[in-house]
Scaffold this motif. Structure first.
Motif, PDB file in Angstrom:
ATOM      1  N   ILE A 169     -21.680  -9.541  10.549  1.00 15.55           N
ATOM      2  CA  ILE A 169     -22.877 -10.544  10.030  1.00 15.55           C
ATOM      3  C   ILE A 169     -23.333 -10.535   9.008  1.00 15.55           C
ATOM      4  N   GLY A 170     -23.298 -11.309   7.858  1.00 12.35           N
ATOM      5  CA  GLY A 170     -24.271 -11.458   6.628  1.00 12.35           C
ATOM      6  C   GLY A 170     -24.018 -12.366   6.004  1.00 12.35           C
ATOM      7  N   ALA A 171     -25.217 -13.168   5.024  1.00 14.01           N
ATOM      8  CA  ALA A 171     -25.201 -14.418   4.303  1.00 14.01           C
ATOM      9  C   ALA A 171     -24.282 -13.403   2.658  1.00 14.01           C
ATOM     10  N   GLY A 172     -23.132 -15.026   2.944  1.00 13.68           N
ATOM     11  CA  GLY A 172     -22.439 -14.816   1.888  1.00 13.68           C
ATOM     12  C   GLY A 172     -20.672 -14.071   2.101  1.00 13.68           C
ATOM     13  N   LEU A 173     -20.830 -13.466   2.975  1.00 17.54           N
ATOM     14  CA  LEU A 173     -19.628 -13.134   3.486  1.00 17.54           C
ATOM     15  C   LEU A 173     -18.342 -13.431   2.869  1.00 17.54           C
ATOM     16  N   LEU A 174     -18.395 -14.933   2.997  1.00 16.61           N
ATOM     17  CA  LEU A 174     -16.986 -16.142   2.677  1.00 16.61           C
ATOM     18  C   LEU A 174     -16.460 -15.437   1.407  1.00 16.61           C
TER      19      LEU A 174
END
Lengths: 370, 370
Positions: free
Chosen positions: B25-30
C-alpha cells in the motif's frame, strides 16, 4: 430394494490431506448405494448424466435417493465429447439456480469422462465450490478421468482449456456398468490402463499382455484388478503432485499427440482413448529414436495396443503441420518449448522439453505418411 | 521512468500457507512497478481493465512492462457491474487463447472490484488455474474485494453465483489512483471500511468517526491508515477461514440485504457499497430489535454512514416481498434458514440463523415503508 454391503469391494484412498477421498470399486455398487449416500453433503442432490446413460441407470438411482429423502434433480446432456462445452456447464449452473440449491448441495457425475469433467467444473464454480461425487460408467472414466480432480471443458482453440482442479468427495466404480459399454469404448479405456503400465509399472504391463483377452471379455476378476491397479497408480501420482507441477504430467503419455488428433479430427470422431493409443505409439517411437527403447520394446507396445483393438497409427488425413499447429497450445508447454512425456524404459516415464526439432519433424512426417 | 523504491509504503501479508501473498500500500506504486514485476510468473502478461481505467493508467503500465521485455496483452471491458458476466470472462479466455498464452502466464486486474472478480475467475479457470495480481484502483477494491481470493461473476438469478476461491499472487494498492475516483465511488468504498470497524474493531470505528472529513478529502495519511487497517482486518479473517466455513461470513455484514437491493434495482444502479450502506443499517436495526445494540448505537452507525454520504434507507420502490425473494438464494443460507450477520455490540459481529420470521418481516416492512 435391499442393500447388500457384503458384495466384494476394493477400496483405496487418494491421499490429499483434508481433500482426501476414497475410491470404491466393485460389482453392483449402484444398487447398493451406502457408499454414495455417505458422501452427500446435504439433502440437495443434482445428478448430471447423459442421454445414453440416463435410461440405463438414472431411474433406479433417483428412486433410491428419493426413498432416503434427498431432494434429487437431474440434468441430462447429450452424449459425447462435442457436448463438453461451457454452454453445457451453464445448463448445469442454471438447473442448480432454478432449483434454489445452496452451498451444501452435491453434484453426482453419472457417466463417462465428459460428464465427470463437466459436472466437476460446474461443482468447482457453483457458489465458489460445492461437493461432487464421481460415479463413472465407462472404463476410461473408472481408471482415469474420475480420479484426481481434473475438471473442465473444451474451447474451440483447445481441449480442456477451461477448468479447475477440484477433487470429488468420493469415486464410486460399479464394474457392472461395463456390461452396457460398447466394445469401442472399452478399448478406449484400455489405452489408459496400458498407459499406467508403460509409465510406472512394467510388471503390470506384463500382466496386461497376459490378460488382454480376459479384459476384453469383461472377466470380472481381470477387470477389477485392472481398475484397481490403474487407480492405485493414478492415486499415487496425484498424491505426489496434485496440480501437475511435475510428475503428474507423466500421466499424459501419448496425450500431446492424442489431443492434436482429437482436435484435428473433430472431438468425438476419434474417441479420446483411441487418439491416446495412436499418440502413445508416437511417443514410444520417439523414445526409441532417442535411444531409450529397443525395437523389440516398440513391437511389444504395438502388440498390446493392437490386442486392445486400438489404433497405432495417426489418421491418414493429418499432416506434420496439422500436428504442430495443434501441439503449440498444449497445456504442458512452457515458454515455447514442446514438452513431451517419453519413456526411458518400459515402466519408466520422463518429461522432456529437449526433443530436437528435426527428430520431432521426422516423427510427425513418418506418422503422417503411414 | 525512474524507479523510486524509497516511497513510503506499507506491507502486510495474507497468511495462507503456500498461498500466502503480500499487500503493498503506497502512493505512486504504479509508476514504481518493482513490487508488481516481482510477482509475474513468466513473460506472458494479460492486463484486464475497463474503458474508464484504461485511458488513465494502462499506457504507462504497458510501457513499463514492455520495457522490461514482458509480452503484454490487454482486454478492455466496459465499466460497471452489468459487465460482470460469464460472457466477459469468456472474452478474457478467448484473448488468452488467441495470444497462445500458457500456464505460466499472469493476469493483472487493473480496476475496481468488478475487474478484479472477473480477472480472478478467468485466472482460476484458464488451463485449470494461472497466476494473477490485483491492482485495485477503487477504494472498495483496495480495502475489500482485491484481498481474499473471492472471484466470480453474477448470474441473472443472483450475485456472484458463479466463481471460485482463487488467491492472487500479490495486491498492489496505489493510493494515488483515488484522485481520479468519483466521490460517489469513494463513499461506496467507505461503506466497507466502516464495516470493518463494526464487525471487529470498535476503536477503528471511533477513528473513522473522527476522520471521516479527512478521508472524504483524500488526506494521504488518513487514507493510508484506513486502507491499511481495513486490509489487516480482512487478512486476519481470511487467514482464519479462507473458504467461508465460519467467521469469514461476518465480512458480509449488510450484504444479504445489500445484494437484494442491488439485484432488485438492477446491478449498477445502486453501487455495491451504497447497497451495503443501507443493508448495514438494516442489520444494525435488527441487532437493536434483538436487544444487543442500544438506540444510541443505532444513531452512531447512522451518523457515520451519513458522514460518508451513504444511504441509510432501502430504495423506495422495494417491498418486503422483493427482499425476501432475493434473499432466498443468498450463498450464506443453508437448509432453508436465512443466515444473517448481526452485531452483538459495535465492534463484534455474529452469524445467526435464528431470526424470528415475524421480526424479519417487521424489519423489511419498516424499511420498505420509509
Amino acid at each position: 430394494m435391499s442393500s447388500n454391503t457384503s458384495l466384494p469391494m476394493d477400496r483405496l484412498d487418494v491421499a490429499l490431506g483434508e481433500r482426501s477421498y476414497p475410491i470404491h470399486i466393485g460389482a453392483g455398487l449402484l444398487s447398493s448405494p451406502e457408499h454414495l449416500v455417505a458422501h452427500l453433503a446435504g439433502r440437495q442432490v443434482m445428478i448430471v448424466t447423459n442421454d445414453v446413460v440416463a435410461p440405463l441407470y438414472l431411474p433406479a438411482l433417483k428412486e433410491t435417493l428419493n426413498a432416503r429423502d434427498f431432494d434429487v434433480r437431474e440434468v441430462i446432456l447429450p452424449d459425447g465429447e462435442p457436448t463438453k462445452t461451457l454452454a453445457s456447464v451453464e445448463r448445469i449452473w442454471d438447473a442448480l439456480l432454478a432449483a434454489g440449491f445452496n452451498r451444501r448441495c452435491t453434484l453426482i457425475a453419472l457417466g463417462g469422462g465428459v460428464i465427470g469433467d463437466m459436472a466437476g467444473f460446474a461443482a468447482a464454480s457453483y457458489q465458489r465450490g460445492v461437493a461432487f461425487v464421481q460415479v463413472p460408467t465407462t472404463l476410461l472414466a473408472q481408471v482415469d478421468s474420475s480420479v484426481g480432480g481434473k475438471t473442465g471443458v473444451n474451447h474451440p482453440r483447445g481441449k480442456n482449456m477451461i477448468g479447475a482442479f477440484w477433487q470429488p468427495k468420493a469415486v464410486i466404480v460399479d464394474t457392472d456398468t461395463l456390461a452396457t459399454l460398447p466394445a469401442r469404448e472399452l478399448s478406449a479405456g484400455l489405452a489408459e490402463v496400458i498407459k499406467y503400465g508403460l509409465i510406472r509399472d512394467a510388471a503390470f504391463l506384463d500382466w496386461l499382455e497376459a490378460n488382454m483377452t480376459a479384459l476384453r471379455a469383461l472377466d470380472g476378476g481381470a477387470i477389477r484388478h485392472a481398475i484397481l491397479r490403474s487407480c492405485e497408480i493414478k492415486a499415487e501420482v496425484v498424491a505426489e503432485d496434485e496440480t501437475e507441477q511435475g510428475v503428474r504430467a507423466t500421466l499424459n503419455l501419448g496425450h500431446t499427440f492424442g489431443h492434436a488428433i482429437e482436435a484435428h479430427q473433430g472431438y468425438g470422431n476419434w474417441l479420446h482413448g483411441e487418439a491416446v493409443g495412436a499418440g502413445t505409439m508416437m511417443a514410444v517411437r520417439l523414445s526409441a529414436d532417442r535411444g531409450w527403447l529397443s525395437e523389440a520394446d516398440v513391437e511389444r507396445v504395438a502388440g498390446v495396443l493392437e490386442a486392445a483393438a486400438l489404433p497405432t497409427v495417426a489418421p491418414a488425413n493429418m499432416s506434420a503441420a496439422d500436428f504442430l499447429e495443434r501441439m503449440r497450445l498444449d497445456k504442458k508447454n512452457l515458454d515455447d518449448r514442446v514438452r513431451l512425456i517419453l519413456l526411458e524404459s518400459l515402466g519408466q516415464a520422463c518429461i522432456r522439453d529437449d526433443t530436437p526439432a528435426d527428430q520431432l519433424d521426422r516423427l510427425l512426417r513418418d506418422f503422417s505418411r503411414r
